[in-house]
Design an enzyme around this catalytic site. Sequence first.
Site, PDB file in Angstrom:
ATOM      1  N   ASN A   7       0.241 -22.113   2.406  1.00  0.00           N
ATOM      2  CA  ASN A   7      -0.828 -22.225   1.407  1.00  0.00           C
ATOM      3  C   ASN A   7      -0.332 -23.079   0.245  1.00  0.00           C
ATOM      4  OD1 ASN A   7      -2.931 -21.890  -0.354  1.00  0.00           O
ATOM      5  ND2 ASN A   7      -2.489 -19.745  -0.835  1.00  0.00           N
ATOM      6  N   TRP A   8      -0.816 -24.321   0.211  1.00  0.00           N
ATOM      7  CA  TRP A   8      -0.331 -25.255  -0.823  1.00  0.00           C
ATOM      8  C   TRP A   8      -1.103 -25.113  -2.127  1.00  0.00           C
ATOM      9  CZ3 TRP A   8      -0.162 -29.803   3.233  1.00  0.00           C
ATOM     10  CH2 TRP A   8       0.936 -29.602   4.066  1.00  0.00           C
ATOM     11  N   HIS A  92      -8.276 -14.750  -1.469  1.00  0.00           N
ATOM     12  CA  HIS A  92      -6.911 -14.780  -2.036  1.00  0.00           C
ATOM     13  C   HIS A  92      -6.970 -14.171  -3.438  1.00  0.00           C
ATOM     14  CE1 HIS A  92      -3.168 -16.229  -3.698  1.00  0.00           C
ATOM     15  NE2 HIS A  92      -2.767 -16.453  -2.459  1.00  0.00           N
ATOM     16  N   GLU A 161      -1.075  -9.052   0.897  1.00  0.00           N
ATOM     17  CA  GLU A 161      -0.287  -9.727  -0.133  1.00  0.00           C
ATOM     18  C   GLU A 161      -0.322  -8.905  -1.412  1.00  0.00           C
ATOM     19  OE1 GLU A 161      -0.039 -14.187   0.427  1.00  0.00           O
ATOM     20  OE2 GLU A 161      -1.979 -13.861  -0.475  1.00  0.00           O
ATOM     21  N   GLY A 167       4.793 -14.956  -5.754  1.00  0.00           N
ATOM     22  CA  GLY A 167       5.502 -15.862  -6.668  1.00  0.00           C
ATOM     23  C   GLY A 167       6.489 -15.170  -7.594  1.00  0.00           C
ATOM     24  N   SER A 198       6.203 -13.916  -1.797  1.00  0.00           N
ATOM     25  CA  SER A 198       7.635 -14.250  -1.904  1.00  0.00           C
ATOM     26  C   SER A 198       8.347 -14.318  -0.559  1.00  0.00           C
ATOM     27  CB  SER A 198       8.337 -13.271  -2.849  1.00  0.00           C
ATOM     28  OG  SER A 198       7.811 -13.383  -4.145  1.00  0.00           O
TER      29      SER A 198
HETATM   30  C1  PEP Z   1       0.395 -16.689  -1.867  1.00  0.00           C
HETATM   31  O1  PEP Z   1      -0.023 -16.956  -2.985  1.00  0.00           O
HETATM   32  O2  PEP Z   1      -0.388 -16.581  -0.905  1.00  0.00           O
HETATM   33  C2  PEP Z   1       1.825 -16.508  -1.689  1.00  0.00           C
HETATM   34  C3  PEP Z   1       2.216 -15.810  -0.674  1.00  0.00           C
HETATM   35  O3  PEP Z   1       2.640 -17.083  -2.617  1.00  0.00           O
HETATM   36  P1  PEP Z   1       4.255 -17.033  -2.667  1.00  0.00           P
HETATM   37  O4  PEP Z   1       4.770 -17.219  -1.268  1.00  0.00           O
HETATM   38  O5  PEP Z   1       4.631 -18.159  -3.573  1.00  0.00           O
HETATM   39  O6  PEP Z   1       4.627 -15.685  -3.223  1.00  0.00           O
END
Ligand code: PEP
Length: 235
Positions: A7-8, A92, A161, A167, A198
């Site tokens: 996911n950019w 999200h 998540e 993050g 993360s």
């Molecule tokens: C996300 O925002 O979907 C995510 C998993 O971010 P990160 O891997 O940077 O924690």
Amino acid sequence: MKLLVANWKMNLTVHQTLDWCQNYLELFKEIDHKLIICPSYPALTAVSQLIKDTDIALCGQSCSEHRNGSYTGQVDAQSLAQVGCSYVLVGHSEERNAFNLTNEQVAQKALRVLEAGMIPIICIGEPETVYQAGKTQEYLEEQLFDIKRAFNGAPAYIAYEPIWAIGTSKIPTNEELIKIVNNLKLFIQGCAFLYGGSVNAETITQLNQIKDFCGYLVGNASLDGHELKKMMELP
Ligand code: PEP
């Protein structure tokens, strides 16, 4: 074979996205992992052309809950399918938060994705206060209630998540994750489960010990193609 969903977000401009493809696509030509990439909307058509001879799949970062109409600024699911997407992220936490999305709206978005012949990747996750209060399971079930009612065994991924893990370099323990995913599997049948928050080359080895997740939603670490490839190679 675990699935990785990169996911950019809004981290790459169109030019930077094309640079990413030029620099790294070669690394992912022969892989035994499934890779799904989520560029921003304006980059989708060009990326779709660049990956057409690979096993990489394309995913939109969201879509409208409406089929079409006077909804300035929104993007309909059918158009995402027409530019080459096979998957769409819905709900999200960054989108839920920015647009105050209800769980019902998220369920409607997921239905639009299915109607357009794609597979939704439905994101759920609790804030830190809910986690600290030990109410994670109830919170997740509430987020999934409308989905469970509307879905009827349609194909979907659910990405768990925890918001406090996105993050932040913090992740739940494996014991916590195993308990959560097993309870979710009992609550909603027919879905496959991803973990996000993360996930990177340091945390993936511990997470790979959990067999109940079929893959990961990866934010920051997916911006570096070498790290993404390394994550596929780690046990
Ligand atoms: C996300 O925002 O979907 C995510 C998993 O971010 P990160 O891997 O940077 O924690």
